[in-house]
Design a protein around this motif. Structure first.
Motif, PDB file in Angstrom:
ATOM      1  N   ALA A 136     -73.712  54.600  16.637  1.00  0.00           N
ATOM      2  CA  ALA A 136     -74.741  53.700  16.117  1.00  0.00           C
ATOM      3  C   ALA A 136     -75.700  53.277  17.219  1.00  0.00           C
ATOM      4  O   ALA A 136     -76.824  52.871  16.951  1.00  0.00           O
ATOM      5  N   THR A 137     -75.261  53.379  18.463  1.00  0.00           N
ATOM      6  CA  THR A 137     -76.100  52.963  19.589  1.00  0.00           C
ATOM      7  C   THR A 137     -76.150  54.053  20.637  1.00  0.00           C
ATOM      8  O   THR A 137     -75.126  54.564  21.069  1.00  0.00           O
ATOM      9  N   THR A 138     -77.349  54.427  21.038  1.00  0.00           N
ATOM     10  CA  THR A 138     -77.536  55.371  22.131  1.00  0.00           C
ATOM     11  C   THR A 138     -78.957  55.227  22.667  1.00  0.00           C
ATOM     12  O   THR A 138     -79.859  54.809  21.955  1.00  0.00           O
ATOM     13  N   THR A 139     -79.134  55.570  23.913  1.00  0.00           N
ATOM     14  CA  THR A 139     -80.463  55.456  24.516  1.00  0.00           C
ATOM     15  C   THR A 139     -81.224  56.772  24.471  1.00  0.00           C
ATOM     16  O   THR A 139     -82.379  56.820  24.855  1.00  0.00           O
ATOM     17  N   PHE A 140     -80.581  57.837  24.016  1.00  0.00           N
ATOM     18  CA  PHE A 140     -81.233  59.141  23.967  1.00  0.00           C
ATOM     19  C   PHE A 140     -81.995  59.293  22.662  1.00  0.00           C
ATOM     20  O   PHE A 140     -81.446  59.111  21.597  1.00  0.00           O
ATOM     21  N   THR A 141     -83.264  59.612  22.762  1.00  0.00           N
ATOM     22  CA  THR A 141     -84.086  59.738  21.560  1.00  0.00           C
ATOM     23  C   THR A 141     -84.663  61.131  21.386  1.00  0.00           C
ATOM     24  O   THR A 141     -85.262  61.413  20.366  1.00  0.00           O
ATOM     25  N   THR A 142     -84.518  61.992  22.385  1.00  0.00           N
ATOM     26  CA  THR A 142     -85.034  63.352  22.249  1.00  0.00           C
ATOM     27  C   THR A 142     -83.927  64.353  22.506  1.00  0.00           C
ATOM     28  O   THR A 142     -83.018  64.107  23.296  1.00  0.00           O
ATOM     29  N   ARG A 177     -72.206  74.487  21.539  1.00  0.00           N
ATOM     30  CA  ARG A 177     -73.060  75.631  21.903  1.00  0.00           C
ATOM     31  C   ARG A 177     -74.496  75.492  21.428  1.00  0.00           C
ATOM     32  O   ARG A 177     -75.426  75.850  22.113  1.00  0.00           O
ATOM     33  N   ASN A 178     -74.673  75.026  20.224  1.00  0.00           N
ATOM     34  CA  ASN A 178     -76.013  74.878  19.644  1.00  0.00           C
ATOM     35  C   ASN A 178     -76.205  73.449  19.141  1.00  0.00           C
ATOM     36  O   ASN A 178     -76.294  73.211  17.938  1.00  0.00           O
ATOM     37  N   PRO A 179     -76.254  72.482  20.047  1.00  0.00           N
ATOM     38  CA  PRO A 179     -76.346  71.081  19.608  1.00  0.00           C
ATOM     39  C   PRO A 179     -77.663  70.747  18.932  1.00  0.00           C
ATOM     40  O   PRO A 179     -78.713  71.278  19.294  1.00  0.00           O
ATOM     41  N   VAL A 180     -77.586  69.894  17.939  1.00  0.00           N
ATOM     42  CA  VAL A 180     -78.752  69.412  17.222  1.00  0.00           C
ATOM     43  C   VAL A 180     -78.688  67.898  17.189  1.00  0.00           C
ATOM     44  O   VAL A 180     -77.657  67.320  16.868  1.00  0.00           O
ATOM     45  N   LEU A 181     -79.780  67.246  17.535  1.00  0.00           N
ATOM     46  CA  LEU A 181     -79.866  65.788  17.509  1.00  0.00           C
ATOM     47  C   LEU A 181     -80.502  65.341  16.209  1.00  0.00           C
ATOM     48  O   LEU A 181     -81.582  65.816  15.848  1.00  0.00           O
ATOM     49  N   VAL A 182     -79.833  64.438  15.501  1.00  0.00           N
ATOM     50  CA  VAL A 182     -80.399  63.824  14.303  1.00  0.00           C
ATOM     51  C   VAL A 182     -80.521  62.343  14.616  1.00  0.00           C
ATOM     52  O   VAL A 182     -79.517  61.664  14.843  1.00  0.00           O
ATOM     53  N   ASN A 183     -81.738  61.838  14.647  1.00  0.00           N
ATOM     54  CA  ASN A 183     -81.999  60.459  14.991  1.00  0.00           C
ATOM     55  C   ASN A 183     -82.486  59.734  13.745  1.00  0.00           C
ATOM     56  O   ASN A 183     -83.538  60.079  13.204  1.00  0.00           O
ATOM     57  N   VAL A 184     -81.746  58.736  13.281  1.00  0.00           N
ATOM     58  CA  VAL A 184     -82.118  57.969  12.094  1.00  0.00           C
ATOM     59  C   VAL A 184     -82.570  56.586  12.537  1.00  0.00           C
ATOM     60  O   VAL A 184     -81.868  55.917  13.276  1.00  0.00           O
ATOM     61  N   GLN A 185     -83.754  56.193  12.096  1.00  0.00           N
ATOM     62  CA  GLN A 185     -84.259  54.872  12.480  1.00  0.00           C
ATOM     63  C   GLN A 185     -84.355  53.957  11.298  1.00  0.00           C
ATOM     64  O   GLN A 185     -84.505  54.343  10.205  1.00  0.00           O
TER      65      GLN A 185
END
Length: 101
Positions: free
Chosen positions: A73-79, A93-101
């Motif tokens: 729920a908390t992280t400083t990484f946005t990209t 191996r193939n990480p994908v970031l999903v950022n919900v605001q």
């Protein structure tokens, strides 16, 4: 007993609890684990210099071919540019970031 006897396809929990269960029940078969879901993993995963020993211990007990979901729920990484090297260090191996605001 059933859990130890039949093994599992999915493990879900916080890093500390997952490590505790895997360490305490060493007879548990996770050789065919398909999915690992870690919640509240940001504090352990995003160290400055190296992978946290708890995460490293969990990953050492699991098969390399699996799907891994890391949630927080908390992280400083946005990209994804900032976070991909850290996730790759955790065996993704193939990480994908999903950022919900």
């Amino acid at each position: 007993k059933r859990f130890q006897k039949e093994g599992c396809d999915i493990v879900i929990g916080t890093p500390g609890r997952v490590d505790d269960v895997l360490s305490r029940y060493s007879a548990m078969d996770v050789s065919e684990l398909e999915v690992l879901i870690l919640d509240e993993a940001d504090a352990l995963l995003f160290g400055k210099t190296m992978l946290d020993p708890t995460i490293a211990a969990i990953l050492s007990k699991l098969p390399k071919m699996r799907r891994t979901g890391i949630f927080s729920a908390t992280t400083t990484f946005t990209t994804s540019k900032n976070i991909k090297p850290l996730l790759q260090r955790a065996g993704m191996r193939n990480p994908v970031l999903v950022n919900v605001q």
